[in-house]
Enzyme design. Structure first.
Site, PDB file in Angstrom:
ATOM      1  N   CYS A 119       0.469  -1.589  -0.153  1.00 51.89           N
ATOM      2  CA  CYS A 119       0.036   0.095  -0.003  1.00 51.89           C
ATOM      3  C   CYS A 119       0.633   1.532   0.064  1.00 51.89           C
ATOM      4  O   CYS A 119       0.411   2.270  -0.846  1.00 51.89           O
ATOM      5  CB  CYS A 119      -0.039  -0.173   1.303  1.00 51.89           C
ATOM      6  N   GLU A 165      -6.395  -3.917  -2.259  1.00 53.78           N
ATOM      7  CA  GLU A 165      -6.156  -2.637  -3.146  1.00 53.78           C
ATOM      8  C   GLU A 165      -6.326  -1.921  -3.928  1.00 53.78           C
ATOM      9  O   GLU A 165      -7.446  -1.097  -4.719  1.00 53.78           O
ATOM     10  CB  GLU A 165      -4.595  -2.017  -2.882  1.00 53.78           C
TER      11      GLU A 165
END
Length: 617
Positions: A213, A286
């Site tokens: 991330c 994500e």
């Protein structure tokens, strides 16, 4: 015909090289020959560094360290994030403010989960330096939350109003906190972690779920920031972009990666596999998060969804666009391996063939001649006056010279007799085992399987034998591809050495391309259609320019040199899409894509094409 001489012969008793995806491929483009062979792999990307170099600028990572390797391995997910409608609109600056408000509200839940995960990870670390490093990362998250508070003020988000967590946000935060709590497959239950060393593994696993991330946001920030110019001073999301492209955030992402590397350095192979799975899962979540953001506005991406009402005609080159190896090298390999080794073995053959040693020497000579004459032809074209602007007519005239050269090269091949005596079954078997570029077959499969999509797939190729191409696609379950290539002539499944010459030059390719589109117009004269061409070499240049969208995959330097000489612009695809999105409004009636614009779009992997054209599955 771009043909290549095999640099390493295989065992005479079998076509092992052609049948195994784990052997060394004897191929090189003739004008980029090197001493080292190319390795054929089912996962060989078009470019070996993180497949973005001709389109997207990847933040530097150490390819030797675990985080760098994982970032490269799962770059496909990164592409699906940056090509999401949300990310494209944000980069373009025309993302609707309500969508951004909702995103910020969801991102706050992410950051709070990060802060808690770091807290749990610090408790598991048994080294004071590691605890301090994790604590510093947590402080960075808290600073980011403060930045989000300023976003709340800038965009009038009611901080007192409870915002429900959407399912994509919830999946990631639950995954992250479960990991930080030690609830990891292959890891002991939290209450059974007896030693500090075992607890340290949980800290490493947590970093494995956080790192992708951080690196993804650092990448997005840098990429979006590189597209800002002086005229973008009023870009509504400049503050967001500046934050994630800042040196401070880039350093924080690097610090996270460094800590993951340190915590994982003593881990076993099985434990590293767990980190890899966590990293991949985090990247996937994500992607889902970006695609879950609700958009109530027209977007350029994904391409095929936006043109579902149109007819789509998609073209691709074959050699080194779709393949890892050039088809001429495969055909040469078959010829040499199956050729008689002496006069005794030659007697009684259906078609008189050269001995293997003579065949090898002849291929060497043909290869040398082709290389030298091709370079001379390109230099002759480049010696002409450089165009001040896009000059399609001048380019067509110049490529007539290259077309004459290609035809003469084919004449030499046919007259030499090197293609005599090849068995059709050997050719088909080689095609079935031919390794295609990673992601290529997936794009074709997805297009054909997409419902309510009226699409045609065509392959235009200089390849001497269309049967090889058809076998390659058939093996991947893509039988609906129309192949336009040259064809061997056979007598009872044995090649005569003659070629039915259909597509052997840039001019031939352009003629075939126009003919196919004209037929489509005649059949559907009232319906609009969109044409896309994917290629990699000078031979594709005219088709790339004629198409509404010309996509250049890992192009040769000759293509760029010749194209630039005649005023062709090469624009990274993502950059081009962002510019198109800036102009894309509710009132936009005509297609944003038009042929003969003089602009071609560069990518460095089929995954990038997939992300742009088809979007997330």
């Amino acid at each position: 015909m771009r043909f290549l001489f095999p640099t390493r012969l295989i065992n005479n008793s079998s076509l092992g090289l052609l049948r195994s995806p784990h052997t060394t491929a004897p191929i090189r483009s003739l004008w980029f020959r090197t001493k080292s062979p190319v390795f054929r792999s089912a996962t060989t990307p078009i470019m070996t560094a993180v497949a973005f170099s001709s389109s997207l600028s990847i933040p530097p990572t150490s390819e030797e360290a675990l985080p760098g390797k994982l970032w490269i391995k799962f770059n496909r997910e990164c592409l699906f994030s940056i090509y999401s409608p949300f990310a494209v609109c944000l980069a373009a600056g025309n993302l609707k403010i309500d969508t951004f408000r909702q995103y910020i509200a969801q991102d706050v839940h992410f950051l709070k989960a990060f802060a808690h995960a770091y807290e749990l990870a610090a408790d598991c670390a048994d080294d004071d330096d590691d605890k301090l490093a994790i604590s510093d990362l947590r402080k960075s998250v808290m600073e980011e939350l403060k930045m989000h508070d300023s976003f709340v003020q800038d965009w009038d988000l009611d901080i007192n109003k409870e915002v429900s967590v959407n399912s994509a946000t919830l999946r990631y935060t639950e995954f992250l906190l479960a990991t930080a709590s030690g609830k990891v497959e292959g890891c002991k239950a939290p209450g059974m972690l007896d030693t500090p060393f075992e607890k340290t593994k949980v800290a490493a696993y947590t970093l494995g779920a956080v790192t992708p991330c951080m690196r993804l946001y650092a990448f997005l920030g840098k990429e979006f920031g590189s597209l800002l110019d002086l005229s973008d001073v009023n870009h509504p999301y400049k503050k967001w972009i500046d934050n994630y492209s800042s040196d401070a955030f880039q350093a924080s992402a690097k610090q996270t990666e460094d800590l993951l590397e340190k915590l994982s350095v003593s881990m076993t192979g099985e434990e590293l596999d767990i980190i890899e799975k966590l990293y991949q899962q985090a990247m996937k979540l994500e992607v889902e998060f970006f695609h879950a953001q609700p958009l109530a506005q027209p977007t350029i991406v994904p391409l095929l969804k936006n043109h579902s009402k149109d007819d789509l005609v998609i073209f691709s080159d074959f050699d080194l666009t779709c393949t890892v190896v050039d088809s001429s090298a495969i055909l040469a390999e078959i010829a040499i391996v199956t050729a008689p080794k002496d006069e005794q073995s030659r007697s009684g053959q259906q078609i008189h063939r050269m001995l293997s040693s003579d065949l090898k020497n002849t291929w060497n000579l043909l290869s040398k001649q082709y290389t030298e004459h091709y370079e001379e032809c390109i230099e002759s074209i480049l010696n002409k006056k450089k165009a001040d602007k896009f000059d399609y007519e001048g380019l067509c005239k110049a490529l007539e010279q290259l077309s004459d050269f290609e035809k003469e090269a084919n004449n030499r091949v046919i007259e030499s007799g090197v293609l005599k005596g090849l068995n059709l079954e050997d050719i088909k078997r080689a095609g079935e085992r031919l390794i295609l570029q990673d992601g290529c077959i997936n794009v074709f499969q997805k297009i054909l399987k997409t419902e309510n999509l009226n699409a045609e797939l065509h392959v235009l190729s200089y390849c001497w034998c269309g049967d090889l191409i058809r076998a390659a696609f058939s093996a991947g379950g893509v039988d609906a591809v129309e192949v336009h290539a040259n064809e061997f002539t056979f007598e009872e499944s044995i090649s005569t050495g003659e070629i039915e010459r259909k597509v052997e030059s840039p001019i031939n390719k352009a003629q075939q391309f126009k003919s196919i589109l004209q037929n489509r117009k005649n059949e559907n004269n009232k319906k609009s259609f969109l044409s896309v061409y994917i290629g990699d070499s000078v031979g594709d240049l005219l088709c790339l320019l004629e198409a509404d969208i010309g996509i250049v995959v890992s192009s040769s330097s000759s293509l760029r040199r010749v194209g630039s000489h005649f005023g062709v612009s090469f624009v990274p695809l993502f950059s081009g899409i962002v510019q198109k999105q800036k102009q894309h409004t509710e009132e936009s009636s005509s297609s944003a894509w038009k042929g003969l614009s003089g602009t071609l779009y560069t990518v460095s992997s089929w995954a990038e094409i997939h992300s742009f054209a088809l979007g997330w599955e």
